[in-house]
Every structure is written in structure tokens, then in C-alpha cells.
Design a protein around this motif. Structure first.
Motif, mmCIF file in Angstrom:
data_model
loop_
_atom_site.group_PDB
_atom_site.id
_atom_site.type_symbol
_atom_site.label_atom_id
_atom_site.label_comp_id
_atom_site.label_asym_id
_atom_site.label_seq_id
_atom_site.Cartn_x
_atom_site.Cartn_y
_atom_site.Cartn_z
ATOM 1 N N LEU A 240 0.864 -1.182 0.000
ATOM 2 C CA LEU A 240 0.000 0.000 0.000
ATOM 3 C C LEU A 240 0.896 1.226 0.000
ATOM 4 N N ALA A 241 0.650 2.145 -0.922
ATOM 5 C CA ALA A 241 1.531 3.302 -1.112
ATOM 6 C C ALA A 241 1.273 4.361 -0.048
ATOM 7 N N LYS A 242 2.283 4.608 0.771
ATOM 8 C CA LYS A 242 2.178 5.623 1.808
ATOM 9 C C LYS A 242 2.257 7.013 1.187
ATOM 10 N N GLY A 243 1.345 7.901 1.631
ATOM 11 C CA GLY A 243 1.367 9.277 1.161
ATOM 12 C C GLY A 243 0.749 9.494 -0.199
ATOM 13 N N ASP A 244 0.199 8.475 -0.819
ATOM 14 C CA ASP A 244 -0.410 8.606 -2.147
ATOM 15 C C ASP A 244 -1.898 8.891 -1.974
ATOM 16 N N PRO A 245 -2.397 10.060 -2.399
ATOM 17 C CA PRO A 245 -3.828 10.369 -2.202
ATOM 18 C C PRO A 245 -4.748 9.437 -2.979
ATOM 19 N N SER A 246 -4.256 8.852 -4.085
ATOM 20 C CA SER A 246 -5.112 7.938 -4.856
ATOM 21 C C SER A 246 -5.368 6.636 -4.111
ATOM 22 N N LEU A 247 -4.645 6.403 -3.020
ATOM 23 C CA LEU A 247 -4.879 5.206 -2.213
ATOM 24 C C LEU A 247 -6.323 5.145 -1.734
ATOM 25 N N ALA A 248 -6.922 6.316 -1.466
ATOM 26 C CA ALA A 248 -8.298 6.368 -0.959
ATOM 27 C C ALA A 248 -9.291 5.793 -1.953
ATOM 28 N N LEU A 249 -8.943 5.797 -3.239
ATOM 29 C CA LEU A 249 -9.861 5.330 -4.277
ATOM 30 C C LEU A 249 -9.538 3.911 -4.725
ATOM 31 N N GLY A 250 -8.684 3.219 -3.978
ATOM 32 C CA GLY A 250 -8.423 1.812 -4.265
ATOM 33 C C GLY A 250 -7.531 1.578 -5.462
ATOM 34 N N THR A 251 -6.483 2.367 -5.615
ATOM 35 C CA THR A 251 -5.561 2.164 -6.734
ATOM 36 C C THR A 251 -4.506 1.110 -6.434
ATOM 37 N N SER A 252 -4.373 0.716 -5.182
ATOM 38 C CA SER A 252 -3.479 -0.398 -4.861
ATOM 39 C C SER A 252 -4.139 -1.693 -5.316
ATOM 40 N N THR A 253 -3.362 -2.749 -5.403
ATOM 41 C CA THR A 253 -3.921 -4.025 -5.876
ATOM 42 C C THR A 253 -3.911 -5.052 -4.752
ATOM 43 N N MET A 254 -4.886 -5.947 -4.800
ATOM 44 C CA MET A 254 -4.987 -7.041 -3.843
ATOM 45 C C MET A 254 -5.903 -8.100 -4.429
ATOM 46 N N THR A 255 -5.926 -9.260 -3.809
ATOM 47 C CA THR A 255 -6.804 -10.325 -4.295
ATOM 48 C C THR A 255 -8.211 -10.137 -3.743
ATOM 49 N N LEU A 256 -9.166 -10.742 -4.425
ATOM 50 C CA LEU A 256 -10.548 -10.678 -3.943
ATOM 51 C C LEU A 256 -10.681 -11.391 -2.607
ATOM 52 N N LEU A 257 -9.928 -12.461 -2.406
ATOM 53 C CA LEU A 257 -9.978 -13.179 -1.127
ATOM 54 C C LEU A 257 -9.481 -12.294 0.009
ATOM 55 N N GLU A 258 -8.427 -11.548 -0.246
ATOM 56 C CA GLU A 258 -7.860 -10.641 0.761
ATOM 57 C C GLU A 258 -8.864 -9.554 1.124
ATOM 58 N N LEU A 259 -9.499 -8.991 0.114
ATOM 59 C CA LEU A 259 -10.473 -7.918 0.340
ATOM 60 C C LEU A 259 -11.697 -8.436 1.084
ATOM 61 N N THR A 260 -12.215 -9.587 0.672
ATOM 62 C CA THR A 260 -13.405 -10.149 1.320
ATOM 63 C C THR A 260 -13.113 -10.516 2.770
ATOM 64 N N SER A 261 -11.920 -11.015 3.049
ATOM 65 C CA SER A 261 -11.539 -11.355 4.423
ATOM 66 C C SER A 261 -11.521 -10.118 5.308
ATOM 67 N N ALA A 262 -11.122 -8.976 4.736
ATOM 68 C CA ALA A 262 -11.124 -7.733 5.521
ATOM 69 C C ALA A 262 -12.549 -7.346 5.907
ATOM 70 N N TYR A 263 -13.495 -7.484 4.979
ATOM 71 C CA TYR A 263 -14.893 -7.204 5.312
ATOM 72 C C TYR A 263 -15.411 -8.199 6.344
ATOM 73 N N ALA A 264 -14.923 -9.445 6.291
ATOM 74 C CA ALA A 264 -15.321 -10.424 7.306
ATOM 75 C C ALA A 264 -14.830 -10.002 8.681
ATOM 76 N N GLY A 265 -13.671 -9.345 8.740
ATOM 77 C CA GLY A 265 -13.166 -8.848 10.017
ATOM 78 C C GLY A 265 -14.096 -7.831 10.638
ATOM 79 N N VAL A 266 -14.695 -6.956 9.811
ATOM 80 C CA VAL A 266 -15.660 -5.985 10.324
ATOM 81 C C VAL A 266 -16.935 -6.699 10.763
ATOM 82 N N ALA A 267 -17.372 -7.672 9.940
ATOM 83 C CA ALA A 267 -18.607 -8.387 10.265
ATOM 84 C C ALA A 267 -18.486 -9.155 11.572
ATOM 85 N N ALA A 268 -17.335 -9.797 11.786
ATOM 86 C CA ALA A 268 -17.131 -10.609 12.995
ATOM 87 C C ALA A 268 -16.576 -9.798 14.148
#
Length: 732
Positions: free
Chosen positions: A482-510
Motif C-alpha cells: 500500500l503506497a504511503k502518502g499517495d492520495p489515490s490510495l483512498a480510491l483503491g488504486t493499490s492491488t490485492m486479491t478478492l480473497l484478501e479484500l473479502t476477508s477484511a470485510y469479514a473482520g468488520v462483520a465478525a
């Protein structure tokens, strides 16, 4: 005189002996030690003078007392080299490794309800004991592989010479072959051959001949993905190796030269010709008479192994490394139960297959709040493309990344009702824009999140700081850069897997940070274990505020197409030029992520956005999944008896499914009953026609009517609001 005086290059002049007095003492006054030392010095001086007249390459230069000095040092060097070599072999070629299978044993993966998913790995079985095998079995292998096995020391010079002169055979002994396929790579270099010989000597020094032969027979490859004599005899003849007949043993021994080319299940004629060569070798070695050889008939095969399960699916490929880590090293085949829910997997397959994707690819992953993955679709067709777009493809998450920005703000003390500017950014080098050019003076955080305002997210990132946003993402399990200091980070310009992203939402749910996705059930942590080393969590108010914003994104924001009857939480995401369309959310106990995109990262046809087709796929899956009774989760991975097959691969469409119309309707034939699956206003409806007549899901039809009314009223409200805005603009 010092002890090193004899090694001096130029000894000093000898002192003159005392003069003779003319008589000899007859008592102890004579100093014998003094005379001995004088004679020694004289000998040393003469030796030194003699060496001056010789050169280092002459034998005379090294004769004398120095010969023992050099011999001791040579012996010491040989001993040191032996110790170093023994240590090196103990590290690079441990004897225990020859007891392990050279190919990973077969593992059968089952869904949570016992439905077979996939079978992967080699067919292996327990090692053989040479003393328990009949003589004709051992003789068949020795005759064709290494006749002098019991008389050489791992390397057979006679065999090497014979191979060099006749041009037949490789000259490698059974010990060398064991060293090669157990410890070395198949490369053909002098270095590898040298290591092979050294390891062969090492094995001969530490193991008995029977142990070497037993380990060789237990690991050799016999074709058809079968390793080891026991597995081969059961596979080809359904007979234990201790009960093999002479003709069966001869055919198995013949397979070792070229297992794939001679496999009798596919090339029986080749295997028979090769068996005849083995039989003749047994005659030449004196194991059989000519009459016995002529009487030996080719054996009949008795193949009962069924390999009708796929070797992989999207889920199985991802789960297999975890399965290998859970099982003990050994030769036994194993069957493990996974967390995959076969009913939910079929629902996922059906809703993705029915979606109008065109040429685009699709990925869907569903997990429970504790990280148990229950469904996974990694693409449209595993047979055509086994690349898993859930676990392997790293794509931009788009606005779904705003979860981390807004959650970081809540953790920093912001509230959903706090306001942030929603005006166009006109300064600086980075000037993001809102979709459809929609701006206003300000929005609450909840409104900005629901409407997915880009300018508000970038401003909020600047207020909170990229460090806190990145820290929040890391707390939720994101490991991608994840790029530190990059304002485009807020709009999801970094890359990740769908599994990684879905697991993060599971962390909020649980409310458990982080949630680790897994394919095998895990025992629940006890109270003290959680207290000592449990996951961290958000404060109850922070989690409640975040869920409030996630719910607004569906109920009144960009994710309205994903709305369910009960509580639902989620976020849409669309990347630049509509290259990726994502929706991630949760309802009930399920957390689901959906992605649509092209593998070449080109823009999607029809400008698909995260609030469109991905949200509808998510909704269709959830509507059917939440009405499905979940499979019982096991407390720990369990082994089961191999269920055999055949079984339909869960990632391959049903052969009995007949698409109708535009692809959203399908006709299935199940147990004499015709089932028409279709959609009414996005609500899946099944109409069954069988012996009991026609059965219709009335609740689903009623839900379709209700949703149609909601959409009609929503359209009326939108037209009214638009008319009011036009009137207000006219007055201004």
C-alpha cells in the motif's frame, strides 16, 4: 640445543672437541649424553648438506625422517576430508529421506456434507519388506536392473564398462538409482553423477542391501501416477506384492525402464514385449530355465482403481497446500473434509453462469464470518482457465477500499454525522472527480460513503493520514503493498486479491481483526486462549458506526441493486475506465465478494460498474444462500473413507442444465422432476413439475412483486426530486 635446531637451514660451526689426554677413563666421568647430541648434530649437518645437492622433484629430497612427517599429514588430511564429506552427506542426503515418498501421496477432498470435490496426488502405498517378498519378485527386478546388486559397493565398474562397450543400459546400480530419485534432480551432468556415486557409497555404508532394495522398490515409478511396488501391484493386478505371480512380477519389473510408455493400462502390447525381455534376462541370470520362460504367459490385468474425480477445481487448488500441511508425511492416501458447502457452491456456480458477462471473467468467494470459505468461483470455466481470480489475480479494489479510509476515521474519533467537503478539487497535481460530475457543498461521512464520493474520500484520507489508513488495512489482514502518502490510495488504486479484500470485510462483520480465510474447519478458541492470544477487535461503537455506513451504501447509496429483505451491509467498487467492477458485503453469517473484469485489464464492455452486475450477482447468491440450510461445520479437519465416484466437478456446469431464453432461465431434470429456474425482477423463482403437479415458490413471487413496487415508487421519487431540482435551478 633447541628441538628445532635440526631444521635450521645453516647450522652454526661445530665447536672443536677437547684434546685427547692419552688415556681413557674407566669410571663414570665420561658424558654419554653429550656424545649423543654431538653425533645428532653431525648427522643433521650432513643431511642438510646432502639436501642442498638435490631438487624438490627428486625422490631423494623427501627421503629420511621427513617421510613420516608428510605421511602423518596426508593421513590427517584424508581423515578431515572424510569427516567433512560425512557431515555434508548427513545434511544433504539424510538417510530418513529415503523412507519418504518421492511424490506427494493422494489426497481426496470432500465438501462439508461429504460430497467429493477433487482428488490430487500420486497413488502410493505402504513400503515393502524385501524379506517378505517371494524370490521370483526380487529376481525379476535384479535380472533387469542390477544383477550384481549383492556383490558391489554401490557403484559397479563392471556394469559401467559393459554399458560403455555395448551401448545398452546406463550402468547405474539400484543404489545409484535410489540416490538419484530420492536426493538428486534428473539433470544429466558430471557433477550430479559424482554426487550420485558419493551418495551411493554413503547408502551402502549405512544400510543393508535388503534395506536399500526395499526403499528402491517402495519409491520407484510404475506409470499411471503410481509409485512403489505395493501400489503398483494393487493398481495393475489388485494383488499384494507378497502374492505376485512370476509373470506379474516380470511385467512390473519391465515398467521401470519407461513407465509411461510401457503402462499396460494404455500400451499392453508394449508391456508384454518388455516383459519377454525381462523373462529372458532372468534366464540369462540363471533365475529361470528356458522351459519355464517359454511356459510363462502374459498376465491379465485387474484394474479397480477409479480416477473419475477431477484433479483440481478452483477451491481444491487453493485448499491443497493447506491439506498437505495438515497431513503427516507418509505413503498412505488420505481423505479430508473441507469447509466447502456443496449447495452454496452450486448456487454460486448457477448465479455466475446465468449472469450476462459477455467476454468478461467473473470471480466469487463466500465465507463465514470466522473465515471458513464455503464457495469459490475463480472464473467462468476451470477446464479452459484454471487461473484462480479469487486467490491469484491482484486487481484494484476501487471504492471498496474506502472501507479502510472511513474505518480509520472512525477509529480516530470521527462520527458518521460529521461533515466533509464534497466540492470539486481544483488544486494540486491529483484532482479526482466524482462519478457523473455530482458535487455539493458538503456531506456527512455516512452520505459520502453511501454515494461513494471520490473527492470526500481523498479529503478524508488527507485529514486522517495515509499511515492510519494503511494501519487499519493491515489490522484487517491486508498484506499487499500500500503506497504511503499517495492520495489515490483512498480510491483503491493499490492491488490485492478478492480473497484478501473479502476477508477484511469479514473482520468488520465478525469484529475480529484479522479474519484468516481457511479451507478446513478449526477448533474454536477457549476463553483463556482468546484472552491471552486472541484477535483484536473494534470498539462496539466503532463497529456499529461502520455497519451503519455499510448498510446505507446498499439501502440508499450506490449498492441499491444488492438490497435484501433483511439487514445487509456492503460496498461497491469500480476502477478507472470500468476495468474492474466489485461488490463486497455481508448478510447473516455469510461474507461474499464478487468481481467482474477482463484478464487483460481492458475496460469492460457496457461500462459495467460495481453497483450493477456484481451487486445483482451478490444479491441473487444471498437470496438463495440465506434460505439454504448450512452444512454442519466440523470442529477440526477429519479423515474419511474414500467415497469413490463418479461425482460431478463442482466448477463444471451441470450436463442436465438447459439454458433457456436470455440465459437467466434454466431447465433441470432431477429425479424425474422438471425444475424451471427463472427470475422475476431479479428474484430467483423455481417452478417444479412432477408427480405432485406444479409447485411454485409463492414467497419468492410475492417478494418479486414487493420489489417491483419498491422500484416503481423509487423511480417516481427520483423523477419528483429531479423535477424539484429543475424548478429550483429555474428560480435561481
Amino acid at each position: 640445543m633447541g628441538i628445532f635446531d635440526s631444521f635450521r637451514r645453516k647450522p652454526g660451526p661445530l665447536p672443536d672437541p677437547p684434546g685427547h689426554r692419552g688415556y681413557y677413563a674407566t669410571h663414570d666421568a665420561l658424558d654419554y649424553d653429550d656424545w649423543d647430541s654431538r653425533l645428532d648434530r653431525l648427522d643433521s649437518a650432513l643431511d642438510a648438506e646432502e639436501k642442498k645437492r638435490t631438487h624438490w622433484w627428486q625422490r631423494e629430497h623427501w627421503t629420511g625422517r621427513r617421510k613420516r612427517w608428510w605421511a602423518l599429514r596426508i593421513l590427517a588430511a584424508i581423515l578431515a576430508l572424510f569427516i567433512v564429506l560425512a557431515g555434508w552427506l548427513a545434511i544433504t542426503a539424510p538417510l530418513s529421506k529415503s523412507l519418504e515418498p518421492i511424490a506427494a501421496p493422494q489426497i481426496t477432498l470432500l465438501a462439508a456434507d461429504g460430497t467429493p470435490i477433487a482428488r490430487n496426488g500420486a497413488i502410493t502405498d505402504e513400503p515393502v519388506t524385501v524379506s517378505a517378498l517371494p524370490p521370483h519378485v526380487i529376481e525379476a527386478f535384479l535380472a533387469t536392473e542390477d544383477r550384481r546388486f549383492y556383490s558391489h559397493w554401490g557403484v559397479d565398474p563392471r556394469g559401467i564398462a559393459r554399458a560403455a562397450l555395448t551401448g545398452t543400459g546406463g550402468g547405474s546400480t539400484i543404489t545409484q538409482q535410489l540416490a538419484k530419485f530420492t536426493f538428486l534432480t534428473p539433470e544429466r551432468t558430471l557433477t550430479r553423477k559424482a554426487r550420485e556415486a558419493l551418495i551411493a557409497f554413503w547408502l551402502e555404508g549405512w544400510l543393508t542391501k535388503d534395506e536399500i532394495l526395499g526403499r528402491y522398490l517402495s519409491n520407484a515409478y510404475f506409470g499411471d501416477n503410481v509409485y512403489g511396488l505395493r501400489a503398483a501391484s494393487l493398481h495393475y493386478f489388485y494383488r499384494k506384492p507378497e502374492n505376485l505371480k512370476p509373470n506379474q512380477a516380470a511385467m512390473l519389473a519391465g515398467l521401470l525402464q519407461a513407465p509411461s510408455a510401457y503402462a499396460p493400462t494404455r500400451h499392453y502390447d508394449r508391456a508384454e514385449r518388455r516383459m519377454r525381455i525381462v523373462v529372458q534376462s532372468m534366464v540369462d541370470a540363471g533365475y529361470l530355465t528356458a522351459a519355464e520362460a517359454r511356459a510363462m504367459k502374459p498376465p491379465a490385468l485387474d484394474v479397480r482403481t477409479r480416477n473419475d474425480l477431477p484433479t483440481g477445481t478452483y477451491f481444491a487448488d487453493w485448499a491443497l497446500p493447506e491439506a498437505r500441511a495438515l497431513t503427516e508425511q507418509g505413503y498412505a492416501r488420505q481423505t479430508l473434509t473441507t469447509t466447502l458447502d456443496s449447495r452454496l457452491q452450486n448456487i454460486a456456480r448457477q448465479v455466475t453462469a446465468a449472469a450476462p458477462l459477455g467476454e468478461a471473467q467473473v470471480a466469487l468467494v463466500a465465507m463465514r464470518r470466522n473465515g471458513e470459505v464455503v464457495a469459490m468461483i475463480g472464473g467462468k470455466d476451470y477446464a479452459k482457465s484454471p487461473f484462480n481470480r479469487v486467490t491469484q489475480a491482484k486487481r484494484q479494489p476501487g471504492s471498496t477500499f474506502k472501507l479502510f479510509v472511513y474505518l480509520a476515521a472512525l477509529r480516530a474519533g470521527w462520527d458518521p454525522d460529521d461533515r466533509i467537503a464534497n466540492t470539486e478539487i481544483a488544486e494540486g497535481s491529483y484532482r479526482p472527480q466524482n462519478a457523473r460530475g455530482s458535487y455539493s457543498e458538503s456531506l456527512t461521512l455516512e452520505q459520502a460513503f453511501a454515494q461513494s464520493s471520490n473527492v470526500a474520500a481523498v479529503r478524508l484520507l488527507g485529514e486522517v493520514g495515509s499511515e492510519k489508513v494503511i494501519a487499519t488495512a493491515r489490522d484487517l489482514g491486508v498484506t499487499s503493498p500500500l503506497a504511503k502518502g499517495d492520495p489515490s490510495l483512498a480510491l483503491g488504486t493499490s492491488t490485492m486479491t478478492l480473497l484478501e479484500l473479502t476477508s477484511a470485510y469479514a473482520g468488520v462483520a465478525a469484529n475480529a481483526l484479522p479474519v484468516e480465510p481457511h479451507a478446513f474447519a478449526r477448533e474454536e478458541r477457549g476463553f483463556f486462549e482468546n484472552l491471552w492470544d486472541g484477535p483484536s477487535s473494534l470498539s462496539s461503537s466503532t463497529q456499529s458506526d461502520m455497519e451503519q455506513m455499510l448498510r446505507s451504501a446498499i439501502n440508499s447509496g450506490t449498492g441499491r441493486a444488492a438490497m435484501l429483505r433483511g439487514p445487509n451491509f456492503g460496498k461497491t467498487g469500480t476502477t478507472q475506465n470500468n476495468r474492474d467492477a466489485v461488490f463486497v458485503g455481508y448478510a447473516g453469517d455469510l461474507v461474499v465478494g464478487v468481481w467482474i473484469g477482463n484478464d487483460d485489464n481492458s475496460p469492460l464492455a457496457g461500462a459495467i460498474s460495481g453497483g450493477g452486475l456484481p451487486a445483482r450477482i451478490w444479491r441473487d447468491f444471498m437470496n438463495r444462500a440465506l434460505n439454504a440450510a448450512p452444512a454442519q461445520s466440523q470442529p477440526a479437519p477429519r479423515e474419511q473413507t474414500d467415497p469413490g465416484g463418479p461425482i460431478e466437478p463442482l466448477d463444471v456446469p451441470d450436463l442436465g442444465d438447459i439454458p433457456l431464453g436470455d440465459g437467466n432461465s434454466r431447465l433441470r431434470i432431477r429425479d424425474g422432476e422438471a425444475i424451471l429456474s427463472t427470475e422475476i425482477d431479479g428474484i430467483p423463482v423455481d417452478i417444479s413439475i412432477g408427480d405432485q403437479g406444479v409447485a411454485v415458490d409463492e414467497a419468492a413471487i410475492e417478494e418479486a412483486r414487493r420489489r417491483a413496487d419498491e422500484r416503481r415508487y423509487e423511480a417516481i421519487r427520483e423523477r419528483r426530486d429531479e423535477r424539484l431540482r429543475e424548478l429550483e435551478d429555474a428560480r435561481n
